[in-house]
Design a protein around this motif. Structure first.
Motif, PDB file in Angstrom:
ATOM      1  N   ASP A 112       1.231  -1.404  -0.061  1.00 13.46           N
ATOM      2  CA  ASP A 112      -0.161  -0.088  -0.078  1.00 13.46           C
ATOM      3  C   ASP A 112       0.492   1.639   0.045  1.00 13.46           C
ATOM      4  OD1 ASP A 112       1.030  -0.659   2.819  1.00 13.46           O
ATOM      5  OD2 ASP A 112      -1.371   0.207   3.157  1.00 13.46           O
ATOM      6  N   GLU A 113       2.083   1.465   0.573  1.00 11.79           N
ATOM      7  CA  GLU A 113       3.373   2.349   0.652  1.00 11.79           C
ATOM      8  C   GLU A 113       3.652   2.397  -0.275  1.00 11.79           C
ATOM      9  OE1 GLU A 113       3.161   4.741   3.013  1.00 11.79           O
ATOM     10  OE2 GLU A 113       2.247   4.088   4.773  1.00 11.79           O
ATOM     11  N   GLY A 119       3.225   7.660  -7.362  1.00 15.71           N
ATOM     12  CA  GLY A 119       2.215   8.202  -7.716  1.00 15.71           C
ATOM     13  C   GLY A 119       3.350   9.283  -7.112  1.00 15.71           C
ATOM     14  N   VAL A 120       4.097   9.678  -6.558  1.00 14.29           N
ATOM     15  CA  VAL A 120       4.380  11.102  -5.832  1.00 14.29           C
ATOM     16  C   VAL A 120       5.852  10.948  -6.720  1.00 14.29           C
ATOM     17  CG1 VAL A 120       6.781  11.435  -4.253  1.00 14.29           C
ATOM     18  CG2 VAL A 120       4.215  10.479  -3.236  1.00 14.29           C
ATOM     19  N   ILE A 125       8.837  13.028 -11.911  1.00 13.86           N
ATOM     20  CA  ILE A 125       9.220  12.741 -13.209  1.00 13.86           C
ATOM     21  C   ILE A 125       8.388  13.829 -14.929  1.00 13.86           C
ATOM     22  CG2 ILE A 125       8.842  11.337 -15.509  1.00 13.86           C
ATOM     23  CD1 ILE A 125       8.923   8.949 -13.485  1.00 13.86           C
ATOM     24  N   ASN A 126       6.775  14.141 -13.727  1.00 14.75           N
ATOM     25  CA  ASN A 126       6.833  15.001 -15.184  1.00 14.75           C
ATOM     26  C   ASN A 126       7.001  16.195 -14.792  1.00 14.75           C
ATOM     27  OD1 ASN A 126       4.666  12.940 -16.483  1.00 14.75           O
ATOM     28  ND2 ASN A 126       3.111  12.561 -14.617  1.00 14.75           N
ATOM     29  N   SER A 127       7.078  16.586 -13.610  1.00 14.87           N
ATOM     30  CA  SER A 127       7.296  17.965 -13.343  1.00 14.87           C
ATOM     31  C   SER A 127       8.757  18.643 -14.591  1.00 14.87           C
ATOM     32  CB  SER A 127       7.858  18.386 -11.626  1.00 14.87           C
ATOM     33  OG  SER A 127       8.945  17.225 -11.466  1.00 14.87           O
ATOM     34  N   TYR A 128       9.701  17.745 -14.154  1.00 18.33           N
ATOM     35  CA  TYR A 128      10.783  17.412 -15.266  1.00 18.33           C
ATOM     36  C   TYR A 128      10.072  18.680 -16.592  1.00 18.33           C
ATOM     37  CZ  TYR A 128      14.663  16.654 -13.257  1.00 18.33           C
ATOM     38  OH  TYR A 128      15.921  16.703 -12.204  1.00 18.33           O
ATOM     39  N   LYS A 129       8.689  18.652 -17.163  1.00 18.26           N
ATOM     40  CA  LYS A 129       8.527  19.087 -18.299  1.00 18.26           C
ATOM     41  C   LYS A 129       8.789  20.832 -18.334  1.00 18.26           C
ATOM     42  CE  LYS A 129       6.121  15.014 -19.293  1.00 18.26           C
ATOM     43  NZ  LYS A 129       4.660  14.054 -19.886  1.00 18.26           N
ATOM     44  N   ASP A 130       8.217  20.931 -16.840  1.00 16.20           N
ATOM     45  CA  ASP A 130       7.820  22.607 -16.686  1.00 16.20           C
ATOM     46  C   ASP A 130       9.552  23.347 -15.941  1.00 16.20           C
ATOM     47  OD1 ASP A 130       5.427  22.260 -16.761  1.00 16.20           O
ATOM     48  OD2 ASP A 130       5.229  21.532 -14.506  1.00 16.20           O
ATOM     49  N   SER A 131      10.482  21.996 -16.987  1.00 13.90           N
ATOM     50  CA  SER A 131      12.121  22.564 -16.158  1.00 13.90           C
ATOM     51  C   SER A 131      12.798  22.566 -17.106  1.00 13.90           C
ATOM     52  CB  SER A 131      12.023  22.302 -14.622  1.00 13.90           C
ATOM     53  OG  SER A 131      13.876  22.287 -14.480  1.00 13.90           O
ATOM     54  N   PRO A 132      12.363  22.727 -18.172  1.00 16.75           N
ATOM     55  CA  PRO A 132      13.699  22.356 -19.278  1.00 16.75           C
ATOM     56  C   PRO A 132      14.905  22.825 -19.255  1.00 16.75           C
ATOM     57  CG  PRO A 132      12.175  25.170 -19.747  1.00 16.75           C
ATOM     58  CD  PRO A 132      11.699  24.180 -18.692  1.00 16.75           C
ATOM     59  N   ALA A 133      15.478  23.609 -17.996  1.00 16.24           N
ATOM     60  CA  ALA A 133      17.506  23.621 -18.379  1.00 16.24           C
ATOM     61  C   ALA A 133      17.757  22.572 -17.349  1.00 16.24           C
ATOM     62  CB  ALA A 133      17.561  24.822 -16.890  1.00 16.24           C
ATOM     63  N   VAL A 161       8.374   3.128 -13.958  1.00 19.95           N
ATOM     64  CA  VAL A 161       8.006   3.300 -12.829  1.00 19.95           C
ATOM     65  C   VAL A 161       6.937   2.105 -12.354  1.00 19.95           C
ATOM     66  CG1 VAL A 161       7.362   4.586 -10.513  1.00 19.95           C
ATOM     67  CG2 VAL A 161       9.468   5.372 -12.553  1.00 19.95           C
ATOM     68  N   ARG A 162       5.493   2.385 -13.833  1.00 22.96           N
ATOM     69  CA  ARG A 162       4.693   1.781 -12.664  1.00 22.96           C
ATOM     70  C   ARG A 162       4.327   0.512 -12.545  1.00 22.96           C
ATOM     71  NH1 ARG A 162       2.816   6.164 -16.489  1.00 22.96           N
ATOM     72  NH2 ARG A 162       1.269   7.180 -15.443  1.00 22.96           N
ATOM     73  N   LYS A 163       5.495   0.107 -14.322  1.00 19.10           N
ATOM     74  CA  LYS A 163       5.937  -1.500 -13.890  1.00 19.10           C
ATOM     75  C   LYS A 163       6.588  -2.107 -12.409  1.00 19.10           C
ATOM     76  CE  LYS A 163       5.591  -1.546 -18.814  1.00 19.10           C
ATOM     77  NZ  LYS A 163       6.103  -1.895 -20.216  1.00 19.10           N
ATOM     78  N   ILE A 164       7.293  -1.160 -11.625  1.00 20.60           N
ATOM     79  CA  ILE A 164       8.591  -1.511 -10.499  1.00 20.60           C
ATOM     80  C   ILE A 164       7.418  -2.069  -9.387  1.00 20.60           C
ATOM     81  CG2 ILE A 164      10.226  -1.308  -9.293  1.00 20.60           C
ATOM     82  CD1 ILE A 164      10.685   1.360 -10.428  1.00 20.60           C
ATOM     83  N   THR A 165       7.780  -3.950  -9.194  1.00 15.78           N
ATOM     84  CA  THR A 165       7.276  -4.961  -8.263  1.00 15.78           C
ATOM     85  C   THR A 165       7.776  -4.460  -7.471  1.00 15.78           C
ATOM     86  OG1 THR A 165       8.389  -6.554  -8.969  1.00 15.78           O
ATOM     87  CG2 THR A 165       6.432  -5.974  -9.838  1.00 15.78           C
ATOM     88  N   CYS A 166       6.753  -4.558  -5.982  1.00 15.51           N
ATOM     89  CA  CYS A 166       7.372  -5.131  -4.951  1.00 15.51           C
ATOM     90  C   CYS A 166       8.567  -6.572  -5.038  1.00 15.51           C
ATOM     91  CB  CYS A 166       6.343  -5.465  -3.127  1.00 15.51           C
ATOM     92  SG  CYS A 166       5.486  -4.047  -2.836  1.00 15.51           S
ATOM     93  N   LYS A 167       8.616  -7.574  -5.173  1.00 14.14           N
ATOM     94  CA  LYS A 167       9.486  -8.124  -5.274  1.00 14.14           C
ATOM     95  C   LYS A 167      11.029  -8.208  -6.686  1.00 14.14           C
ATOM     96  CE  LYS A 167       9.925 -12.877  -7.389  1.00 14.14           C
ATOM     97  NZ  LYS A 167       9.726 -13.820  -8.868  1.00 14.14           N
ATOM     98  N   GLU A 168      10.314  -7.058  -6.902  1.00 19.64           N
ATOM     99  CA  GLU A 168      11.515  -6.158  -7.633  1.00 19.64           C
ATOM    100  C   GLU A 168      12.350  -5.269  -6.654  1.00 19.64           C
ATOM    101  OE1 GLU A 168      12.535  -4.450 -12.177  1.00 19.64           O
ATOM    102  OE2 GLU A 168      10.158  -3.934 -10.803  1.00 19.64           O
ATOM    103  N   LEU A 169      11.790  -4.407  -6.234  1.00 16.29           N
ATOM    104  CA  LEU A 169      12.593  -3.970  -5.205  1.00 16.29           C
ATOM    105  C   LEU A 169      13.675  -4.998  -3.692  1.00 16.29           C
ATOM    106  CD1 LEU A 169       9.669  -1.652  -4.260  1.00 16.29           C
ATOM    107  CD2 LEU A 169      11.920  -0.971  -5.278  1.00 16.29           C
TER     108      LEU A 169
END
Length: 409
Positions: A112-113, A119-120, A125-133, A161-169
């Motif tokens: 669950d965690e 999501g965080v 990752i998406n925030s980098y679209k607002d930081s072109p430098a 990142v969506r595909k990473i599993t707890c087992k992989e971690l």
């Protein structure tokens, strides 16, 4: 300073400072380049999710454990390391070190965690679209090291990142979080021998017996790739450009310090750096420009990054090459070389006066070299750099035929 190695193979360094605040860091030789066949971004996602629970503590307890003491807990991931670090009052250092070791040795990765943190990270990752430098630099490095482990993105992609599993971690930590690939550094106003004894007791509790180095980093040659020149239409208000080349690795000592000095002269943080003086102070073409030298285990990279209005781009690029040419065509005078050395040494001294910076630097040095070089050794290395070596570094690194560029328009 005391530098040593515990029975289980973990390297450590303890240094006394005149401050009531204590700093500790645990550096792990396990970065983005070590992900292998795993999903891209796994190392960074691992760093985030280590704080989501251990076999002894929940995420909530971990989040408030040092906060209640007025301390701070943080972490970051690079291409070659995951680093956990904490800042506390010196009397609470034992608790901080114990927590860092616990996070690295028995993370639980609760499902669950993990979903919450996923999501965080995707938002990051998406925030980098607002930081072109930042984005243009990352894309430049990925292109320069394309096909090499150093070319992997630290953050990965939202899809990976969506595909990473707890087992992989769990697998990643089990394979790569081993004491012989870890370095613990402590800086505080505590007797060094007592600090060492306390540290060894904590390490002994976290690891039982010797641990073989079952994870060996694969080194591979880089630098034989063709240069590229790419322009990408982004329709941003500001144009962001990066140009750069391969450079000496962490172990290229005969050329490394000359490259450090070259970059500081060319585009270091001081306002009198050559590029800042010419592009900004004299002509007002840019808000900011900098030269950076990043050193990795089997290579390095030197870059010049700038942001400007679209109409000033060609003037900035021409001006950059004009400034570089002054360092390639003739050696610095003895007076200018002496001033450049003093400036760099002063910057390093001021930076190292910060306990956290010092602690993180000690951990990195332990992982790379197995020791921590003294201030005197670093001073001698910088003082030994000649004008001819700086000129040669400028000619080699900024050879027009081998320099690559990426521009976001």
């Amino acid at each position: 300073m005391i530098v040593g190695k515990s029975d289980c193979g973990l390297s450590y360094a303890v240094k006394r400072s005149g401050n009531t605040v204590g700093y500790c860091s645990l550096s792990i030789r396990c970065g983005t380049r070590d992900e292998g066949d795993h999903h891209s971004g796994l190392a960074h996602f691992t760093e985030h999710t280590l704080f989501k629970g251990t076999e002894k503590k929940s995420a909530r307890v971990i989040g408030s454990y040092l906060d209640k003491l007025g301390g701070e807990l943080n972490a970051f991931t690079t291409k070659e390391e995951i680093v956990l670090h904490a800042t506390v009052l010196k009397e609470d250092l034992g608790k901080a070190v114990s927590l860092l070791l616990e996070l690295a040795t028995c993370p639980s990765f609760p499902e669950d965690e993990i979903e919450v943190e996923r999501g965080v990270v995707i938002d990051e990752i998406n925030s980098y679209k607002d930081s072109p430098a930042d984005d243009v630099y990352d894309k430049f490095e990925e292109s320069l090291f394309e096909g090499h482990p150093l070319g992997r993105s630290i953050l990965g992609t939202a899809a990976s990142v969506r595909k990473i599993t707890c087992k992989e971690l769990h697998e990643f930590v089990s394979e790569r979080f081993i004491p012989s690939g870890m370095a613990l550094a402590v800086v505080a106003d505590i007797d060094e021998k007592k600090m060492e004894d306390s540290l060894l007791r904590l390490v002994g509790r976290a690891f039982t017996g010797a641990s073989p180095d079952i994870f060996k980093r694969t080194l591979s040659e880089v630098g034989a790739r063709a240069a590229f020149s790419r322009r990408v239409e982004k329709r941003n208000h500001e144009v962001n450009a990066v140009l750069g080349n391969f450079a000496p690795s962490l172990y290229g000592e005969d050329k490394r310090f000359a490259t450090i000095l070259l970059c500081n002269i060319l585009g270091g943080p001081a306002s009198n750096s050559l590029l800042n003086d010419y592009l900004r102070e004299r002509n007002g073409w840019v808000y900011g420009v900098e030269a950076a030298y990043t050193q990795y285990t089997d290579s390095g990279i030197v870059t010049i990054a700038l942001g400007c209005e679209r109409g000033n781009l060609d003037k900035c690029l021409d001006g950059t090459w004009k400034v570089i040419g002054t360092l390639q065509d003739k050696p610095l005078s003895e007076r200018k070389l002496k001033a450049a050395r003093k400036q760099l040494l002063s910057q390093l001294a001021i930076s190292s006066d910060n306990g956290e910076t010092q602690c993180l630097s000690m951990g990195k040095s332990l992982l790379a070299f197995g020791t921590v070089y003294s201030d005197g050794e670093n001073v001698r290395a910088i003082e030994s750099v000649t004008s001819e070596q700086i000129m040669e570094a400028a000619q080699r690194t900024f050879n027009r035929d081998s320099v690559s560029s990426l521009i976001f328009l």
